[in-house]
Design an enzyme around this catalytic site. Sequence first.
Site, PDB file in Angstrom:
ATOM      1  CG  HIS A 386      -2.251   0.612   0.968  1.00 46.61           C
ATOM      2  ND1 HIS A 386      -2.439   1.695   0.135  1.00 46.61           N
ATOM      3  CD2 HIS A 386      -3.477   0.306   1.440  1.00 46.61           C
ATOM      4  CE1 HIS A 386      -3.723   2.007   0.119  1.00 46.61           C
ATOM      5  NE2 HIS A 386      -4.368   1.175   0.899  1.00 46.61           N
ATOM      6  CE1 TYR A 500      -8.429   7.194   6.783  1.00 46.79           C
ATOM      7  CE2 TYR A 500      -9.553   5.525   5.479  1.00 46.79           C
ATOM      8  CZ  TYR A 500      -8.553   6.475   5.609  1.00 46.79           C
ATOM      9  OH  TYR A 500      -7.709   6.715   4.554  1.00 46.79           O
ATOM     10  CB  SER A 502     -10.441   5.518   1.888  1.00 45.20           C
ATOM     11  OG  SER A 502      -9.475   6.019   1.008  1.00 45.20           O
ATOM     12  CB  THR A 513      -6.734   8.849   0.585  1.00 50.71           C
ATOM     13  OG1 THR A 513      -5.754   8.707   1.615  1.00 50.71           O
ATOM     14  CG2 THR A 513      -6.602   7.732  -0.432  1.00 50.71           C
TER      15      THR A 513
END
Length: 675
Positions: A386, A500, A502, A513
Amino acid sequence: MFRVHVKTLATKCTRLHQVKQVANQTFRNGPRAVYSTSPGSDWEYLQRSVIPTDYFQDSLPRLAVPKLEASCDNYLESQQVILTQKEWEDTQDRTIKFMAEDGKYLQQQLRKLDQRNKHTSYVSKPWFDMYLKSRLPIVLNFNPFMSFVDDPKPEYRTQLLRSTNMIISSLRFLKSLSENILEPDVYHLKPEQTKNEKFDNFCRKMPKRFAWHGALLHSRKSAFPLDMSQYGRLFNSTRIPKEGKDEFLTVPDARHMLVIRNGHFYVFDVLNDEDHIKSPDKIMAHIQYILQDNRPPPEFPIGYFTAENRDKWAAYREQLLATGNGAALNKIDTALFALCLDDENSVEPNDVTRRFLHGDGMNRWFDKSFSLIMTPDSRACVNFEHAWGDGVAVMRYFNEVFKDSTENPFVHPSTPIPDAGSDGAVQRLEFELDTTLKEGVQNAKANFDALIGSLDLHHLEYDTYTKDFVKAKKISPDSLMQLAIQMAYYRQNRKFVATYESCSTAAYKHGRTETLRSATMATKKATEMIVDRGNKESPMDLYKALVDCSWTHGDLTKKAAMGQGFDRHLFALRTLAEEENFFPHKIFTDPNYQKINHIILSTSTLSSPAVVIGGFAPVTPDGFGIGYSIESNRIGFNVTSYPPATNVREFIDCLRVSLDDLHDVMMKTSPRSSS
C-alpha cells in the site's frame, strides 16, 4: 487500509472502454487470437488513446493547504460525535488556543514548505513516510486484497488458462502505459455527455500546460482529469526493507516476471529484447512447466521474511545479501509483478478472504507492488503493497485486466502447449541460508502464524434491497451503508466511535486520499432514533433523518475529494512540528486527538462489477476492518476483527438487523410524500 483505500471516486474513475479488439480467427475447436511479434503489432496494446496517458499531468491543480480555522472547525464537528459534552468542551478550548498560538506558526511554516515544493502536494512526502517508516509487518496492517469474479466462460476456469490470459492482459496494459497510449484517467460526472470522441479530440488539441483547464472548460466542469503519478510504480516495483525507513525500488527496463509456487520462486522473460510480448502459447508453456514441478516446499521458505517486522526483515535481507543471494533477490525485486500459484482451493467467502489477505505466508512476497494470486479452480485476486499507491491505479488495472482477459483471451482450451524450452527459459531461484537465516525463517513463520491466528473475520451477503432501490428513495447508497455501520456498532456497543472512510484526492497533482469522517451528528441522531426509539418515531421523521444523513455525507464527500477535510492537514502540521521539535501543541497533546485517530471503524467501499469480494484487517486491536459494496443485485460486507476485544460475528448480526431496519423505514415512506 483500504484504510487509505478505494473510495467511490477511485472506482468511478476507471476507464473501461477499449479500442478496436484484436482480430480473431475461428478454428474448429474454438477461437484463437492472431498475434505477431513484429514491431507495433496491435495485439500488444490494450488501448491506443488519442490523448496521451500523461497529457493532463503537468496541468493538474495542486492540493491547496486548507485554512487553519476551517480544519479546526471540521475537527471539532467530528469530535462532537464521539466525545462527552465535558470532553468536547476541553477539546474545544485546546483547539481554540492552538489556532491562536502554535497552530498559527505551524500553518505559516507549512505554507512556506508548500511554496518551496510546487511540483508536488504538501502532504505527499509525510504520507509516504508514514507508510515507509512504520515498522509493523505489512501483512494485515497495510496490504489489502480485491478478488475477481469468476471468468464468465466455464471452460476458461483453469489455473493455467486464466493465469496466462491475465498475464497477457497485464502486459498489454503495461505496454499501453509505457508507450503513453493508455487512456488517461478522467472522472466523468456526466459520462453520457462527455465520455466521447468530441471531448477527446478537443482535449488533445489543447497545449499540455492548459490541458486540465481545457477539459473542465469543454465539459462545463463535468470531467476532471486525475493524477496518474502512482502508475509509475505499478510494475517492476518493490518495497525494500531498510532499518528505520523502507525504500522503493523500480526498474522499468526489466523484462521478466516472478512466479511463486509451493514456496519456490521462478522467473522467466515475458518481453523479448525489443520489449515485445512473447507469444502467449509459450508463456502458457512456462506456466505449465512450473505447475508440473512437484518438488516439495523448501525447508526454509524465505517468503515469510516479507511478513516480518520491517527492521527484522531489513536485518535478514542484509544477511541474505552477505551470504551471496543478491542476484536472486534482484530478480524478485525487479520483476514486472508476482503471480502466486496456490495449490489449494477456497470456496467459502471466509476462506477466500484468508487465502487472499494473507495466505500461508510461504507462497507470497508481500513487498511486491502487487501480486496476482490464483487457485487451482481459477479464483483470482490482487493483493497489493500500500505504500506506493492507492485504489485509483490498482482498481484501473484490476478492471482493465478482468475485461480484457475475459473478453479477449489469447489462449483457449484448444490451444496446444508448444515445446517452449521451458527447462532453459524458466529459472528457479535458489538461496544460500546460514544458521542465522534458517533460524530467522523459523521465527518469521512463528510470528506470521501468531499474527494471522489472532484475526477473525466474517461476511454478509444481503439482497432484500439493492442500490437501485435506495437511489429511488433519493438517498445516497454509500451514506446508507455508512449509517448501517454506525447503527450496527451502536447496537452492539451502545456508543459512537472514530470512523474512517477513504476518499480519493486524485483530482489534484500527487493526490492520494483524505479521510471522510462518516460518523456525523446526523448519523448519531438517526441511529438513536431508529435503534432506541424506532417504534415511537413517525415514519416520516425517520425518513427525513435518513435524508439528512445522505445530504451530510454528500457534503463531506465533496469536501474530502477537494482536499478540504481536516485529517491530512492536521497530520501535516503535526509531522512538521515533530520535525522541528516544536512543543507543546495543545491540540496534539490532547487525549481526545488520540481518541479520534484511534480508528475503530475503518471502512472502504468497492464498487465494480469485476470485484466479488475485497478486504483488509482492522487498523487498531479493538477495531473492525469493513469492506463493503452496494450493487444493483446485492449488498455485501466483509468484516475483520481481533478477538476477544471485538466480536465480528455479533457485529455482522447487528449489521443485518440494521439493514432490515433501514429497509422498513424506506418502505414506509417515499420521496414524494416527504416533500
